[in-house]
Design a protein around this motif. Sequence first.
Motif, PDB file in Angstrom:
ATOM      1  N   MET A  70       8.352 -33.360  -4.434  1.00  0.00           N
ATOM      2  CA  MET A  70       9.729 -32.883  -4.288  1.00  0.00           C
ATOM      3  C   MET A  70       9.808 -31.370  -4.435  1.00  0.00           C
ATOM      4  SD  MET A  70      13.125 -34.466  -5.919  1.00  0.00           S
ATOM      5  CE  MET A  70      14.649 -34.322  -5.019  1.00  0.00           C
ATOM      6  N   ASN A 118      12.407 -24.505  -9.644  1.00  0.00           N
ATOM      7  CA  ASN A 118      11.942 -25.175 -10.864  1.00  0.00           C
ATOM      8  C   ASN A 118      10.451 -24.991 -11.103  1.00  0.00           C
ATOM      9  OD1 ASN A 118      14.539 -26.013 -11.091  1.00  0.00           O
ATOM     10  ND2 ASN A 118      14.157 -28.145 -10.536  1.00  0.00           N
ATOM     11  N   LEU A 119       9.961 -23.783 -10.837  1.00  0.00           N
ATOM     12  CA  LEU A 119       8.586 -23.481 -11.241  1.00  0.00           C
ATOM     13  C   LEU A 119       8.555 -23.359 -12.757  1.00  0.00           C
ATOM     14  CD1 LEU A 119       7.623 -20.883  -8.517  1.00  0.00           C
ATOM     15  CD2 LEU A 119       6.921 -23.266  -8.680  1.00  0.00           C
ATOM     16  N   PHE A 154      12.739 -28.334  -4.928  1.00  0.00           N
ATOM     17  CA  PHE A 154      14.125 -28.230  -5.388  1.00  0.00           C
ATOM     18  C   PHE A 154      14.788 -26.958  -4.892  1.00  0.00           C
ATOM     19  CE2 PHE A 154      11.700 -30.635  -8.455  1.00  0.00           C
ATOM     20  CZ  PHE A 154      12.521 -31.691  -8.802  1.00  0.00           C
TER      21      PHE A 154
END
Lengths: 321, 264
Positions: free
Chosen positions: B103, B109-110, B105
Amino acid sequence: MYQDNVIRPRMTDSPAFLGGTAAVVFAAACLSGAGQSGLGGLLAPVVNSLSAPALRTVAVALTLALAFTANIHLIGKLPLRGQVIAVWTELLLLFLVFFDSFDLSYSFIGTKVGFMITQGVLTTVYVSAISIAFAFVFALLGSTAKLSGNGFAVAVASFYTSFFRGVPLLIQIYLIYLGIPQLGYVVDAIPAGVMALSLCYGAYMTEIFRAGIMSIPKGQWEASRALGLTPWHTLSRIILPQSMRLIIPPTGNQFIAMLKDSSLVSVIGVWELMFLARTQGRAEFRHLEMLITAAVLYWALSFVLERVQAHLEKRFNRAHR
Amino acid sequence: MISPTAQPSTALLSPGPLTTGPIVSVQDLKKWYGPFHALKGIDLDVAVGETVVICGPSGSGKSTFIRCLNLLEDFQEGRVVIDGQPLTREPAAVAAIRRSVGMVFQQFNLFPHLTVLENLMLAPRLVHKTPEQEARATALAYLNRVHIGAQADKYPDQLSGGQQQRVAIARALCMRPRILLFDEPTSALDPEMVKEVLEVMGELAGDGITMLCVTHEMGFARRVADRVIFMDHGQIVEQGPPGQFFDAPQHPRAREFLSQILSH
């Protein structure tokens, strides 16, 4: 605070403010009978000729009001850093005058201060250091338990924080030192003190850790899940390392607070700084000397730790902008 | 197009399908947030290698829908089968599905406390127990494939938004998923960075990985998608090949949506 760029006229230049300040100081000095105080004694050569007590008080109050007002007016002209240094110096001097008025025996302090450092400060520091390390572990366990979906863990952790935050530390120290031997285990004073301090501070720090964990954005959890990480790996590799950045600075604060609260373990006979301050002066009725020495040593310790903490905070922020 | 520096794509993709049926199969998926009926019965089959673009007005349930496919959102009714594995809320089933579904985002969202390379290596090391050397080699190969091999030792904060999103794509690819979900991957990007991310996505689609993309990038949908799905009010209102959808939308709400999104 976030300073605006507007330049406002200095309050310490305004005649109204200065006049008001002078009036307040004058009134307060008159009402408190400044002429009879130690300050009156200081000005004695000048005001002694004024035989009437009321007149003496007015003269002292007037001198005080003028000196105070002139002082803030002059310091107000300095740049911010200069103001801070000047006011610090003045307050320190006032402190010294205050202590000096106790008629302390400095030679007595001189004979005791070495022992107070080698025995007292050392014990205080190592009891606090061990306790904060344990408190860190308790807080880690407590916060993860509180945030878990496990009813038992939530119950035990919330009971723990409720009790240890709700009961005075002094009582906890007595309960552990006097209570555990009832179960058949004799605990020495230092382990009992460490246990009480770490349990109590662990309970406070549980809330700090909890806030740190909850401040990590939901996206970090989602990315970890989407990648298939287990809940344990998500917590230990992704969430906790990031929350440490928010947890470390307040933990430093707690350590400074604990340094002073560790004085409470003196009641069970641990030879730390407070214990020595209470006992060393007893034989010669030099209580104030020892208490003031301890106060200065505690203050110096906190001062050093504050510096260390500020340094740590800077480093943590630099690593992660 | 794949860059010449990348390894042959077949070496980097998972083995081919064992069955010829749909790789994603959704039947009558329904979800409520309290009294709010977010998804009102979604039916969708996606073939292996297909690129599906899901569009629709905000609040139409498109993000919620793809987040259901790896159980980032739960759902109350319906049946989802991914790569032969029925999606239940049981840990083993969820773990299997999250292994085969990657997924990407909107907010990347690292993991900000890890370097780019560490971001890519973490999950393969922990989930697949890949040896470190192999995980590193794979990570570097995928970084090259999304054209940022030079940034391997930087922290995410030091990269631009477009670079971060390409790292996020590489991170998902390192788990060798069979299906990639994109949840508005370009919506948080500055306009000049959108192109580099869309190009990488286009290259992936050309390589034959199955993709479901929620996006407002209609140019991308027209160029790359095999099928465009239009959602509104928790339902699939219209679907078809991009040519048909863009040139001759049937449903009035689809026509209205397209006229608004294409006119600015």
